[in-house]
Structure formats: C-alpha cells, structure tokens
Design a protein around this motif. Structure first.
Motif, PDB file in Angstrom:
ATOM      1  N   ASN A 128       0.847  -1.173   0.000  1.00 41.36           N
ATOM      2  CA  ASN A 128       0.000   0.000   0.000  1.00 41.36           C
ATOM      3  C   ASN A 128       0.893   1.236   0.000  1.00 41.36           C
ATOM      4  OD1 ASN A 128      -1.839   2.050   0.655  1.00 41.36           O
ATOM      5  ND2 ASN A 128      -3.017   0.699   1.990  1.00 41.36           N
ATOM      6  N   ALA A 129       0.440   2.290  -0.650  1.00 43.94           N
ATOM      7  CA  ALA A 129       1.200   3.538  -0.659  1.00 43.94           C
ATOM      8  C   ALA A 129       1.349   4.086   0.753  1.00 43.94           C
ATOM      9  CB  ALA A 129       0.520   4.562  -1.555  1.00 43.94           C
ATOM     10  N   TRP A 130       0.404   3.746   1.645  1.00 42.89           N
ATOM     11  CA  TRP A 130       0.493   4.214   3.031  1.00 42.89           C
ATOM     12  C   TRP A 130       1.713   3.649   3.736  1.00 42.89           C
ATOM     13  CZ3 TRP A 130      -1.794   8.350   4.398  1.00 42.89           C
ATOM     14  CH2 TRP A 130      -3.022   8.703   3.850  1.00 42.89           C
ATOM     15  N   GLU A 131       2.117   2.434   3.352  1.00 36.52           N
ATOM     16  CA  GLU A 131       3.287   1.838   3.998  1.00 36.52           C
ATOM     17  C   GLU A 131       4.543   2.653   3.692  1.00 36.52           C
ATOM     18  OE1 GLU A 131       5.096  -2.470   4.967  1.00 36.52           O
ATOM     19  OE2 GLU A 131       4.465  -2.181   2.892  1.00 36.52           O
ATOM     20  N   LEU A 132       4.717   3.059   2.446  1.00 39.63           N
ATOM     21  CA  LEU A 132       5.875   3.877   2.084  1.00 39.63           C
ATOM     22  C   LEU A 132       5.805   5.239   2.776  1.00 39.63           C
ATOM     23  CD1 LEU A 132       8.440   4.329   0.502  1.00 39.63           C
ATOM     24  CD2 LEU A 132       7.039   5.056  -1.443  1.00 39.63           C
ATOM     25  N   LEU A 133       4.632   5.845   2.766  1.00 41.37           N
ATOM     26  CA  LEU A 133       4.457   7.132   3.437  1.00 41.37           C
ATOM     27  C   LEU A 133       4.731   6.994   4.935  1.00 41.37           C
ATOM     28  CD1 LEU A 133       3.653  10.098   3.283  1.00 41.37           C
ATOM     29  CD2 LEU A 133       1.278   9.387   3.570  1.00 41.37           C
ATOM     30  N   SER A 134       4.272   5.900   5.520  1.00 37.78           N
ATOM     31  CA  SER A 134       4.505   5.657   6.949  1.00 37.78           C
ATOM     32  C   SER A 134       5.989   5.508   7.248  1.00 37.78           C
ATOM     33  CB  SER A 134       3.762   4.399   7.402  1.00 37.78           C
ATOM     34  OG  SER A 134       2.381   4.590   7.313  1.00 37.78           O
ATOM     35  N   LEU A 135       6.685   4.802   6.378  1.00 35.90           N
ATOM     36  CA  LEU A 135       8.125   4.617   6.564  1.00 35.90           C
ATOM     37  C   LEU A 135       8.860   5.957   6.474  1.00 35.90           C
ATOM     38  CD1 LEU A 135      10.430   2.650   7.006  1.00 35.90           C
ATOM     39  CD2 LEU A 135      10.539   2.342   4.533  1.00 35.90           C
ATOM     40  N   VAL A 136       8.502   6.769   5.494  1.00 35.49           N
ATOM     41  CA  VAL A 136       9.118   8.094   5.353  1.00 35.49           C
ATOM     42  C   VAL A 136       8.812   8.950   6.581  1.00 35.49           C
ATOM     43  CG1 VAL A 136       9.042  10.245   4.011  1.00 35.49           C
ATOM     44  CG2 VAL A 136       9.172   8.032   2.834  1.00 35.49           C
ATOM     45  N   LEU A 137       7.574   8.900   7.047  1.00 37.70           N
ATOM     46  CA  LEU A 137       7.172   9.669   8.229  1.00 37.70           C
ATOM     47  C   LEU A 137       7.945   9.203   9.458  1.00 37.70           C
ATOM     48  CD1 LEU A 137       5.294  11.819   9.434  1.00 37.70           C
ATOM     49  CD2 LEU A 137       3.566  10.026   9.700  1.00 37.70           C
ATOM     50  N   LEU A 138       8.082   7.911   9.630  1.00 38.84           N
ATOM     51  CA  LEU A 138       8.802   7.358  10.770  1.00 38.84           C
ATOM     52  C   LEU A 138      10.280   7.766  10.743  1.00 38.84           C
ATOM     53  CD1 LEU A 138       8.321   5.609  13.248  1.00 38.84           C
ATOM     54  CD2 LEU A 138       8.916   3.624  11.876  1.00 38.84           C
ATOM     55  N   ILE A 139      10.893   7.706   9.579  1.00 33.67           N
ATOM     56  CA  ILE A 139      12.291   8.127   9.446  1.00 33.67           C
ATOM     57  C   ILE A 139      12.416   9.619   9.737  1.00 33.67           C
ATOM     58  CG2 ILE A 139      14.177   8.456   7.776  1.00 33.67           C
ATOM     59  CD1 ILE A 139      13.269   5.747   6.526  1.00 33.67           C
TER      60      ILE A 139
END
Length: 189
Positions: free
Chosen positions: A129-140
C-alpha cells in the motif's frame, strides 16, 4: 496557547538555543521531573487515543501505564547518565544536573511528535500500500528530528561548538552499540 506552543516549536527548530534557554533558567529537579512526567503522559494519551496499546488488554490499562511510566523513568535516568558520562569523555563540560535537565527538555519536546510516530507505525502493516511507504518516510522523519533535537541538547549541555559533530558522534555510537548488541544477543550460527 501560543505561550505553550512557542517553546515546543523552538525546541524542534532550534534545539540547541532552546535547550540553552531552559538551562539558563535553572528549573530545578521538581520542574525537570515534571517535564518527564508530561512527556510520558503525552505519549500515553496518544497511544490510547490512536492505537490500542499492545499488552494492555492482558494486564489492564492502568497497570500497563504504571509499568510504562517506570520504564520511561528508567530510560530517562539511563540516557541522562549517558549524556553526562559520554559527553565528558569527549571533552564536554556539562554537569549531571544540566544533563538531566537537557534530557528532560528533549523528552518533552519530542513527545509532541508521538502522534506522527504512532500514525507511522500503524501504517507500516499495510503491505503493498502507498500508506506503507508514506509511513516509513514519516517514521524516518520523526526519528531524524528526534536525533537532531537530541544532538542540539547535548551540544548545549556540554558546550560543544558543533551540533553536526555531536550528531555524527551520536549516530556513530548508536550504530556501534547496535552492532555490539546484535553480536552479543544473536544466536550462534
């Protein structure tokens, strides 16, 4: 409202200056521990509001949070000691009292990022899901801001001239510690 928000925003935008301002007020142990308590409460409220805390259902929410508060306090004391001791090893001039105050301020400022961190963790389970990539970027991003705020606080406590050098040293020590820990706890192959 602005009076409460301005110091937090300064802590995120200019962590060294913000920490120096807090240290110059010499807030005392009671106010310092109050910052640590508020930091924990912010994180606890966010976790309850945005996500059902794992393990809380098994023991109950109140005992789970009491345990979390003790863990938070223990980590606070450990980090304060490390900031003091490691900073002094690298030629810093900070005292233990100032290290405790700076770590409390760092904890308080970064606790307001916890909603972003929780949202990021919740989105990580969405595979493909695109949310997973966005979540990873947000977490970093949240972790990166936290490390920069930490480096600014350490530089302020110990009088180090370069926040960038403190940041590089912090990242190097964290990487070294994680490698050492993985060597010690990894099962023999």
């Amino acid at each position: 409202m602005t009076a409460y928000l301005a110091p937090i925003l300064e802590g995120l935008r200019a962590p060294r200056r913000s920490t120096e301002r807090v240290l110059s007020t010499d807030p005392g142990l009671e106010a310092t521990l109050g910052l640590v308590l508020v930091a924990y409460l912010v994180q606890a409220l966010v976790s309850v509001a945005l996500a059902n805390p794992r393990g809380a259902g098994e023991v109950g929410i109140v005992p789970w949070h009491i345990s979390g508060l003790f863990t938070h306090a223990l980590l606070f004391l450990l980090l304060s000691g490390l900031v003091f001791g490691v900073g002094r090893l690298f030629g810093g001039t900070g005292t233990l009292d100032r290290s405790i105050t700076a770590v409390a301020w760092y904890s308080y400022v970064t606790s307001w990022l916890s909603p972003l961190g929780v949202v990021a963790f919740l989105g990580l389970g969405e595979e493909g899901n695109a949310w997973e990539l966005l979540s990873l970027v947000l977490l970093i991003g949240v972790a990166g801001i936290g490390v920069v705020v930490f480096a600014g606080a350490v530089a302020a406590v110990h009088g180090f001239r370069s926040v960038r050098m403190v940041l590089a040293t912090t990242l190097g020590l964290a990487l070294g510690a994680s490698v050492l820990i993985s060597l010690v706890v990894s099962p023999p192959g």
